[in-house]
Design a protein around this motif. Structure first.
Motif, short mmCIF file in Angstrom:
data_model
loop_
_atom_site.label_atom_id
_atom_site.label_comp_id
_atom_site.label_asym_id
_atom_site.label_seq_id
_atom_site.Cartn_x
_atom_site.Cartn_y
_atom_site.Cartn_z
N ILE A 1 0.81 -1.28 -0.17
CA ILE A 1 0.16 -0.06 0.11
C ILE A 1 0.83 1.11 0.07
CG2 ILE A 1 -1.96 1.32 1.23
CD1 ILE A 1 -2.63 -1.47 2.40
N PRO A 2 0.62 2.02 -0.95
CA PRO A 2 1.60 3.37 -1.08
C PRO A 2 1.22 4.56 -0.11
CG PRO A 2 0.08 3.34 -2.86
CD PRO A 2 -0.26 2.06 -2.07
N TYR A 3 1.25 4.22 0.99
CA TYR A 3 0.95 5.34 2.05
C TYR A 3 1.77 5.04 3.14
CZ TYR A 3 -2.91 7.05 -0.54
OH TYR A 3 -3.96 7.45 -1.35
N GLU A 4 2.07 5.83 4.03
CA GLU A 4 3.15 5.82 5.03
C GLU A 4 2.39 5.23 6.31
OE1 GLU A 4 6.03 6.90 5.17
OE2 GLU A 4 6.25 8.37 3.37
N ASP A 5 3.24 4.76 7.33
CA ASP A 5 2.73 4.08 8.46
C ASP A 5 1.81 5.13 9.17
OD1 ASP A 5 4.66 2.09 7.78
OD2 ASP A 5 5.90 2.46 9.60
N ASN A 6 0.77 4.38 9.85
CA ASN A 6 -0.14 5.39 10.96
C ASN A 6 -0.79 6.55 10.32
OD1 ASN A 6 1.13 3.64 12.95
ND2 ASN A 6 2.69 4.96 13.11
N THR A 7 -1.39 6.34 8.94
CA THR A 7 -2.06 7.28 8.32
C THR A 7 -3.50 7.37 8.58
OG1 THR A 7 -0.33 7.18 6.44
CG2 THR A 7 -2.33 8.08 5.87
N PHE A 8 -3.91 6.12 8.56
CA PHE A 8 -5.49 6.20 8.53
C PHE A 8 -6.18 5.86 9.97
CE2 PHE A 8 -4.04 5.25 4.17
CZ PHE A 8 -4.73 6.29 3.60
N ASP A 9 -7.24 6.20 9.92
CA ASP A 9 -8.19 5.66 11.40
C ASP A 9 -8.94 4.64 10.97
OD1 ASP A 9 -7.93 8.34 13.02
OD2 ASP A 9 -8.34 9.24 11.07
N LEU A 10 -9.37 4.44 9.57
CA LEU A 10 -10.06 3.08 9.40
C LEU A 10 -9.51 2.81 7.97
CD1 LEU A 10 -12.85 1.64 9.55
CD2 LEU A 10 -14.05 3.52 8.32
N VAL A 11 -9.50 1.44 7.74
CA VAL A 11 -9.50 0.70 6.29
C VAL A 11 -10.64 0.03 6.07
CG1 VAL A 11 -7.84 -0.66 4.84
CG2 VAL A 11 -6.79 0.89 6.35
N VAL A 12 -11.14 0.04 4.84
CA VAL A 12 -12.40 -0.68 4.61
C VAL A 12 -12.16 -1.39 3.24
CG1 VAL A 12 -14.03 0.80 5.75
CG2 VAL A 12 -13.69 1.37 3.58
N GLY A 13 -13.01 -2.24 2.93
CA GLY A 13 -12.84 -2.90 1.67
C GLY A 13 -14.27 -3.95 1.41
N HIS A 14 -14.61 -3.90 0.21
CA HIS A 14 -15.85 -4.72 -0.21
C HIS A 14 -15.48 -5.53 -1.33
CE1 HIS A 14 -19.86 -5.64 -1.30
NE2 HIS A 14 -20.40 -5.25 -0.24
N ALA A 15 -15.49 -7.05 -0.98
CA ALA A 15 -15.41 -7.96 -2.23
C ALA A 15 -14.20 -7.60 -2.69
CB ALA A 15 -16.50 -7.68 -3.25
N VAL A 16 -13.21 -7.46 -1.69
CA VAL A 16 -11.69 -7.41 -2.26
C VAL A 16 -10.59 -8.45 -1.85
CG1 VAL A 16 -10.99 -5.89 -0.36
CG2 VAL A 16 -9.67 -5.84 -2.34
N LEU A 17 -10.74 -9.03 -0.48
CA LEU A 17 -9.95 -10.03 -0.16
C LEU A 17 -9.73 -11.02 -1.09
CD1 LEU A 17 -10.70 -9.99 3.54
CD2 LEU A 17 -8.98 -8.47 2.59
N HIS A 18 -10.89 -11.45 -1.74
CA HIS A 18 -10.64 -12.71 -2.50
C HIS A 18 -9.89 -12.61 -3.99
CE1 HIS A 18 -14.45 -10.84 -4.00
NE2 HIS A 18 -14.35 -11.82 -5.18
N HIS A 19 -9.77 -11.42 -4.03
CA HIS A 19 -8.80 -11.16 -5.35
C HIS A 19 -7.21 -11.00 -5.01
CE1 HIS A 19 -12.46 -10.54 -7.82
NE2 HIS A 19 -12.81 -9.25 -7.11
N ILE A 20 -6.87 -10.81 -3.67
CA ILE A 20 -5.58 -10.76 -3.46
C ILE A 20 -5.03 -11.98 -3.12
CG2 ILE A 20 -4.12 -9.70 -1.70
CD1 ILE A 20 -6.44 -7.74 -1.02
N PRO A 21 -3.68 -12.24 -3.83
CA PRO A 21 -3.01 -13.53 -3.58
C PRO A 21 -2.49 -13.82 -2.21
CG PRO A 21 -2.31 -12.17 -5.65
CD PRO A 21 -3.05 -11.20 -5.06
N ASP A 22 -2.16 -12.95 -1.58
CA ASP A 22 -1.46 -13.16 -0.25
C ASP A 22 -2.42 -12.36 0.84
OD1 ASP A 22 -0.15 -13.32 2.00
OD2 ASP A 22 1.88 -13.48 1.17
N VAL A 23 -3.55 -12.65 1.34
CA VAL A 23 -4.45 -12.21 2.12
C VAL A 23 -3.54 -11.80 3.46
CG1 VAL A 23 -6.43 -12.23 3.35
CG2 VAL A 23 -6.37 -13.13 1.08
N GLU A 24 -2.94 -12.58 4.13
CA GLU A 24 -2.12 -12.25 4.79
C GLU A 24 -1.01 -10.90 4.95
OE1 GLU A 24 0.87 -14.29 8.40
OE2 GLU A 24 -0.51 -15.43 7.48
N ALA A 25 -0.54 -11.05 4.03
CA ALA A 25 0.38 -9.88 3.41
C ALA A 25 -0.41 -8.66 3.37
CB ALA A 25 1.38 -10.28 2.40
N ALA A 26 -1.48 -8.55 2.79
CA ALA A 26 -2.46 -7.47 2.67
C ALA A 26 -2.99 -6.90 4.01
CB ALA A 26 -3.49 -7.81 1.74
#
Length: 319
Positions: free
Chosen positions: A132-157
């Motif tokens: 993810i191209p953002y600095e550490d400790n940037t966001f208060d919340l991260v969301v996603g909808h129907a995205v994890l099943h597209h990511i090869p390495d879910v734990e890395a994400a």
């Protein structure tokens, strides 16, 4: 890190060579497939930015995360697509400022256009969820909808999500297919597609048949979808993955059983017939029926039927 490089341009018309290469490269497949879909994605999935989808998004968020800590000051949507989840959560008062990311330049472009049309404070980047191209400790919340099943390495994400979250920040992912739910949804879709495309060959029903070139294109899209959909999830295993990445207070819930058994044949039927044949009356019938069945699932079936049998899994946790 944000803004270091210029994002690539959308490529909605991939070459045959690119498509062939995508069969062995799921990330390339996701880019090509979703760039191709970006312009029609909202229409295909009946996505809107009115009260119907505002309620849907906020209800999903509340189901898994509750309504404490609203509004979140700054949220990132991972694999945003056209911005459906983030933009409707912003309109619902869950989020003040947003950032969208997606591997598909076409999807980021449409999401930013949707945000501008809605007058929402949103920026965006083309981004790999595993980096993810953002600095550490940037966001208060991260969301996603129907995205994890597209990511090869879910734990890395997940580790990346936790990195960009501020201490105490929360993530919420919704709309992920369960193993059992994906099985029956695909079978129902296949049967509905076969029945509809064969019945509409009958002369009396021929006006309900989509032109062959559109049916061929839909078939090709369905084939590429088999490449971009990488995972189905067991709720307990998804919780374990989040904990292994370092998340705290992890919780997964499931939803949609009777609603999914109704919804997937309906979506498939809609894809197999000319759009002009299905008017507002059909749309309201489909939506209202899905809404009633969702109530049955939530009020009568949840807690009675094992959570693994429902179609969607949602997961939350904190840093």
């Amino acid at each position: 890190m944000a803004g270091d490089t210029q994002d690539p341009a959308p490529n909605p018309h991939a070459t045959a060579e690119q498509v062939q290469a995508a069969w062995d490269d799921p990330k390339l497949a996701n880019v090509l497939y979703h760039d191709w879909e970006a312009g029609t994605y909202d229409e295909k999935w009946s996505i809107s930015y009115d009260q119907r989808c505002i309620d849907y998004a906020t209800d999903r968020f509340r189901l898994v995360a509750g309504d404490r800590d609203w509004p979140y000051e700054h949220a990132l949507e991972l694999g945003s697509g056209t911005g459906f989840f983030l933009l409707n959560l912003m309109q619902g008062g869950v989020i003040k400022k947003g950032s969208v990311t997606d591997l598909s330049p076409g999807m980021v472009q449409v999401a930013l256009r949707n945000a501008e049309n809605l007058g929402l404070d949103v920026d965006g980047r083309v981004a790999d969820a595993e980096r993810i191209p953002y600095e550490d400790n940037t966001f208060d919340l991260v969301v996603g909808h129907a995205v994890l099943h597209h990511i090869p390495d879910v734990e890395a994400a997940m580790r990346e999500v936790l990195r960009v979250l501020k201490p105490g920040g929360r993530f919420v992912f919704a709309g992920e297919p369960t193993k059992v739910g994906d099985f029956y949804a695909r079978k129902l879709g296949q049967v509905t597609w076969w029945l509809t495309t064969n019945l509409t060959k009958v002369p009396l029903l021929n006006s309900w048949r989509r032109p062959q070139e559109e049916l061929d294109e839909s078939s090709r899209a369905a084939a590429l979808e088999a490449v971009v959909d990488l995972h189905t999830f067991d709720p307990a295993a998804l919780e374990a993955t989040a904990r292994a990445a370092g998340a705290q207070q992890v919780r997964a819930v499931t939803e949609e059983l009777s609603a999914a058994l109704f919804g997937w044949p309906v979506r498939t039927f809609e894809a197999a017939v000319p759009r002009e044949k299905l008017g507002f009356g059909w749309a309201m019938f489909a939506y209202k029926t899905w809404q009633r069945l969702s109530w049955v699932d939530e009020k009568l079936l949840t807690g009675v039927i094992p959570r693994e049998l429902f179609y969607n899994v949602l997961v939350t946790g904190t840093k």
